[in-house]
Design a protein around this motif. Structure first.
Motif, short mmCIF file in Angstrom:
data_model
loop_
_atom_site.label_atom_id
_atom_site.label_comp_id
_atom_site.label_asym_id
_atom_site.label_seq_id
_atom_site.Cartn_x
_atom_site.Cartn_y
_atom_site.Cartn_z
N ILE A 1 0.86 -1.18 0.00
CA ILE A 1 0.00 0.00 0.00
C ILE A 1 0.90 1.23 0.00
O ILE A 1 1.77 1.37 0.86
CB ILE A 1 -0.91 0.04 1.24
CG1 ILE A 1 -1.89 -1.13 1.25
CG2 ILE A 1 -1.65 1.37 1.31
CD1 ILE A 1 -3.04 -0.99 0.31
N VAL A 2 0.70 2.11 -0.98
CA VAL A 2 1.43 3.38 -1.03
C VAL A 2 0.51 4.45 -0.45
O VAL A 2 -0.56 4.72 -1.00
CB VAL A 2 1.84 3.75 -2.46
CG1 VAL A 2 2.60 5.07 -2.47
CG2 VAL A 2 2.68 2.63 -3.08
N GLY A 3 0.93 5.04 0.67
CA GLY A 3 0.05 5.97 1.37
C GLY A 3 0.64 7.34 1.58
O GLY A 3 1.84 7.56 1.45
N ASN A 4 -0.23 8.25 1.95
CA ASN A 4 0.14 9.63 2.24
C ASN A 4 0.17 9.81 3.76
O ASN A 4 -0.48 10.67 4.32
CB ASN A 4 -0.88 10.58 1.59
CG ASN A 4 -0.55 12.05 1.81
OD1 ASN A 4 0.61 12.43 1.80
ND2 ASN A 4 -1.58 12.85 2.03
N GLY A 5 0.93 8.95 4.42
CA GLY A 5 0.99 8.98 5.88
C GLY A 5 1.87 7.86 6.39
O GLY A 5 2.41 7.07 5.62
N LYS A 6 2.00 7.77 7.71
CA LYS A 6 2.91 6.80 8.31
C LYS A 6 2.19 5.58 8.89
O LYS A 6 2.84 4.59 9.21
CB LYS A 6 3.73 7.48 9.41
CG LYS A 6 4.66 8.58 8.89
CD LYS A 6 5.50 9.19 10.00
CE LYS A 6 6.45 10.25 9.46
NZ LYS A 6 7.27 10.86 10.54
N THR A 7 0.89 5.64 9.05
CA THR A 7 0.15 4.51 9.61
C THR A 7 -1.01 4.16 8.70
O THR A 7 -1.55 5.01 7.98
CB THR A 7 -0.39 4.84 11.01
OG1 THR A 7 -1.26 5.97 10.93
CG2 THR A 7 0.75 5.13 11.98
N LEU A 8 -1.40 2.89 8.75
CA LEU A 8 -2.52 2.39 7.94
C LEU A 8 -3.64 1.95 8.88
O LEU A 8 -3.49 0.96 9.60
CB LEU A 8 -2.07 1.22 7.07
CG LEU A 8 -3.13 0.63 6.14
CD1 LEU A 8 -3.53 1.64 5.08
CD2 LEU A 8 -2.60 -0.65 5.49
N PRO A 9 -4.76 2.67 8.90
CA PRO A 9 -5.85 2.30 9.80
C PRO A 9 -6.48 0.96 9.39
O PRO A 9 -6.55 0.63 8.21
CB PRO A 9 -6.85 3.44 9.63
CG PRO A 9 -6.56 4.02 8.28
CD PRO A 9 -5.08 3.86 8.09
#
Length: 237
Positions: free
Chosen positions: A209-217
């Motif tokens: 998962i490429v995300g715009n943050g440091k954690t994945l809910p």
């Protein structure tokens, strides 16, 4: 030749990106989804000097090598350019592209060997990249980029991806909707999920998962959904 005007002509050859190439006087015209020897009607979208770019409006006289694309998103999604061309002719076109690059860029007179084709015409890829973007209503659009843009064409499957592709898309949509995980918005640089990338090797899937943050809910819930859908695979996150 003028922008927003319609013209007819006969396609001479394919360009390096699979577009049909025509000549209108001393102007070279590039028209996507047109094939060699076809007589077409097209609209000029852009012109500059002796180069113009057009949109295919009508295939007046189709080429014998034209076929019906298998994918319902062909022409909207930017992932494929030649699904309307018989497979053996696709291979010839790719070989000609290499030959033209060597002669026109490197100034080498080289005849490339035969194109090495996949054993399968469809379902042969082992990497999937799904962009995820926020829609106007706040929900997530999952699919593939339209040609030359970052506008997502929503899709349920992809003809050139393995069978697991549609299951990955289904799981991702379920996760985003069920847990209200925000998709990325390029205009505001807000939202979280930007892309999902999957690499498949035999019965192994590497999922990123490429995300715009440091954690994945709700990451545990996502993993549970994936394990449930892909019980026959070894999953790596």
């Amino acid at each position: 030749m003028r922008k927003n005007e319609e013209y007819t002509g006969t396609v001479l050859r394919l360009g390096s990106n699979g577009e049909g190439i025509l000549k209108e006087g001393d102007v070279t015209v590039f028209v996507p989804y047109a094939l060699p020897e076809e007589k077409i009607r097209y609209l000029v979208l852009k012109e500059k000097g002796n180069v113009a770019y057009g949109k295919l409006l009508e295939t007046i006289a189709p080429a014998e090598e034209r076929v019906r694309p298998k994918c319902p998103y062909f022409g909207k999604c930017g992932g494929c350019q030649l699904q309307h061309y018989k497979y053996q002719w696709q291979l010839r076109a790719k070989r000609k592209t290499v030959e033209d690059c060597l002669s026109k860029i490197a100034f080498l007179s080289v005849k490339p060997g035969q194109t090495i084709c996949s054993e399968e015409e469809y379902g042969y890829r082992n990497k999937l990249q799904l962009p995820v973007r926020e829609k106007k209503d706040g929900s997530a659009a999952v699919g593939f980029f339209a040609p030359n843009s970052h506008r997502v064409i929503e899709a349920e499957d992809c003809a050139i991806q393995p069978d697991w592709c549609k299951h990955v898309i289904s799981v991702l949509k379920t996760y985003l909707d069920r847990y209200r995980v925000p998709a990325y918005n390029e205009e505001t640089h807000s939202g979280l999920i930007r892309h999902l990338v999957v690499r498949g090797v035999e019965n192994d899937l590497l999922i990123t998962i490429v995300g715009n943050g440091k954690t994945l809910p709700h990451s545990d819930e996502l993993i549970s959904l994936l394990k449930e859908e892909f019980s026959a695979f070894s999953l790596f996150y």
